[in-house]
Design a protein around this motif. Sequence first.
Motif, mmCIF file in Angstrom:
data_model
loop_
_atom_site.group_PDB
_atom_site.id
_atom_site.type_symbol
_atom_site.label_atom_id
_atom_site.label_comp_id
_atom_site.label_asym_id
_atom_site.label_seq_id
_atom_site.Cartn_x
_atom_site.Cartn_y
_atom_site.Cartn_z
ATOM 1 N N VAL A 33 -19.271 135.464 -75.452
ATOM 2 C CA VAL A 33 -20.377 136.643 -75.210
ATOM 3 C C VAL A 33 -19.974 137.391 -75.657
ATOM 4 O O VAL A 33 -19.234 138.537 -75.307
ATOM 5 C CB VAL A 33 -20.451 136.544 -73.461
ATOM 6 N N VAL A 34 -21.404 138.140 -76.381
ATOM 7 C CA VAL A 34 -21.011 139.168 -76.918
ATOM 8 C C VAL A 34 -22.271 140.346 -76.579
ATOM 9 O O VAL A 34 -23.379 140.032 -76.519
ATOM 10 C CB VAL A 34 -21.724 139.307 -78.910
ATOM 11 N N PHE A 35 -21.894 141.504 -76.215
ATOM 12 C CA PHE A 35 -23.096 142.650 -75.639
ATOM 13 C C PHE A 35 -23.309 143.723 -77.032
ATOM 14 O O PHE A 35 -22.673 143.780 -77.583
ATOM 15 C CB PHE A 35 -21.948 143.584 -74.467
ATOM 16 N N ALA A 36 -24.435 143.674 -76.912
ATOM 17 C CA ALA A 36 -25.131 144.776 -77.815
ATOM 18 C C ALA A 36 -25.514 146.043 -77.250
ATOM 19 O O ALA A 36 -26.340 145.785 -75.762
ATOM 20 C CB ALA A 36 -26.162 144.034 -78.483
ATOM 21 N N ILE A 37 -24.925 146.845 -77.891
ATOM 22 C CA ILE A 37 -25.937 147.994 -77.615
ATOM 23 C C ILE A 37 -27.396 148.580 -77.952
ATOM 24 O O ILE A 37 -27.193 149.154 -79.484
ATOM 25 C CB ILE A 37 -25.134 149.517 -77.234
ATOM 26 N N LYS A 38 -28.672 148.771 -77.633
ATOM 27 C CA LYS A 38 -29.729 149.239 -78.786
ATOM 28 C C LYS A 38 -29.936 150.420 -79.050
ATOM 29 O O LYS A 38 -29.523 151.557 -77.895
ATOM 30 C CB LYS A 38 -31.313 148.552 -78.102
ATOM 31 N N GLU A 39 -30.033 150.834 -80.331
ATOM 32 C CA GLU A 39 -30.275 152.259 -80.248
ATOM 33 C C GLU A 39 -31.411 152.354 -79.941
ATOM 34 O O GLU A 39 -32.141 151.985 -80.524
ATOM 35 C CB GLU A 39 -29.479 152.050 -82.534
ATOM 36 N N PRO A 40 -31.952 153.417 -79.184
ATOM 37 C CA PRO A 40 -32.945 153.480 -78.519
ATOM 38 C C PRO A 40 -34.007 153.774 -79.473
ATOM 39 O O PRO A 40 -35.157 153.874 -79.554
ATOM 40 C CB PRO A 40 -32.726 154.633 -77.481
ATOM 41 N N ARG A 41 -33.787 155.061 -80.789
ATOM 42 C CA ARG A 41 -35.233 155.401 -81.550
ATOM 43 C C ARG A 41 -35.386 154.124 -82.500
ATOM 44 O O ARG A 41 -36.830 154.109 -82.840
ATOM 45 C CB ARG A 41 -34.760 156.467 -82.491
ATOM 46 N N THR A 42 -34.263 153.364 -82.682
ATOM 47 C CA THR A 42 -34.955 152.287 -83.675
ATOM 48 C C THR A 42 -35.356 150.703 -83.343
ATOM 49 O O THR A 42 -35.441 149.701 -83.503
ATOM 50 C CB THR A 42 -34.023 152.067 -84.981
ATOM 51 N N GLY A 43 -34.791 150.341 -81.739
ATOM 52 C CA GLY A 43 -34.641 150.213 -81.211
ATOM 53 C C GLY A 43 -33.683 148.670 -81.858
ATOM 54 O O GLY A 43 -33.621 147.264 -81.197
ATOM 55 N N ILE A 44 -33.327 149.075 -82.737
ATOM 56 C CA ILE A 44 -31.382 147.883 -83.384
ATOM 57 C C ILE A 44 -30.631 147.637 -82.437
ATOM 58 O O ILE A 44 -29.673 148.771 -82.314
ATOM 59 C CB ILE A 44 -31.417 149.006 -84.989
ATOM 60 N N ASN A 45 -30.164 146.302 -82.395
ATOM 61 C CA ASN A 45 -28.491 145.976 -81.761
ATOM 62 C C ASN A 45 -27.439 146.027 -82.383
ATOM 63 O O ASN A 45 -27.278 145.718 -83.844
ATOM 64 C CB ASN A 45 -29.206 144.807 -80.988
ATOM 65 N N PHE A 46 -26.499 147.085 -81.897
ATOM 66 C CA PHE A 46 -24.625 147.516 -82.373
ATOM 67 C C PHE A 46 -24.141 146.692 -81.454
ATOM 68 O O PHE A 46 -24.210 146.709 -80.283
ATOM 69 C CB PHE A 46 -24.378 148.658 -82.632
ATOM 70 N N PRO A 47 -23.017 145.419 -81.689
ATOM 71 C CA PRO A 47 -22.375 145.321 -80.854
ATOM 72 C C PRO A 47 -21.938 146.141 -80.268
ATOM 73 O O PRO A 47 -21.648 147.067 -81.643
ATOM 74 C CB PRO A 47 -21.463 144.305 -82.219
ATOM 75 N N ASP A 48 -20.613 146.098 -79.166
ATOM 76 C CA ASP A 48 -19.918 146.484 -78.270
ATOM 77 C C ASP A 48 -18.781 147.294 -78.728
ATOM 78 O O ASP A 48 -18.065 148.289 -78.537
ATOM 79 C CB ASP A 48 -19.949 146.549 -76.508
ATOM 80 N N LYS A 49 -18.149 145.799 -79.830
ATOM 81 C CA LYS A 49 -17.222 145.673 -80.452
ATOM 82 C C LYS A 49 -17.386 145.423 -81.728
ATOM 83 O O LYS A 49 -17.557 143.942 -81.910
ATOM 84 C CB LYS A 49 -16.014 144.930 -79.413
ATOM 85 N N MET A 50 -16.630 146.298 -82.211
ATOM 86 C CA MET A 50 -16.551 145.224 -83.975
ATOM 87 C C MET A 50 -14.760 145.420 -84.086
ATOM 88 O O MET A 50 -14.235 146.415 -84.659
ATOM 89 C CB MET A 50 -17.214 146.345 -84.709
#
Length: 126
Positions: A33-50
Amino acid sequence: VTLRALAITCHPATMRGSFGFSVGFVLSLLGSVVFAIKEPRTGINFPDKMKGSSLSKLGVRTKGPIKVYAVGQYDESFLLKMSYSIGAEKMSSALADALKPRCKDSGAITEFKDMMLKGLPDGAKK
């Protein structure tokens, strides 16, 4: 935080004799399972770990009212995600221009731009 998950539906008749396998299969899926954190101004998702590093900071590059890209910092690494698709020449020139007032080493800026062009032969996709 956005969670992407997989739903599995099994008919009881198909599980006869394979319950242990089914439970093991579902548990192995939970490990991916991959958690994603959304950058609020763009709505772009980033993985919580890389690559084993945790996301520590998020930022947005704007040009006037346009949100050009979002960037996430993972310890010493960065992940840049574009808001729009853009060609390699345009992107590398824009980043080099943004560096010029901050870096007086024109050779380093030229080297950076050349590396960007080589690293993005097809441009930067959204």
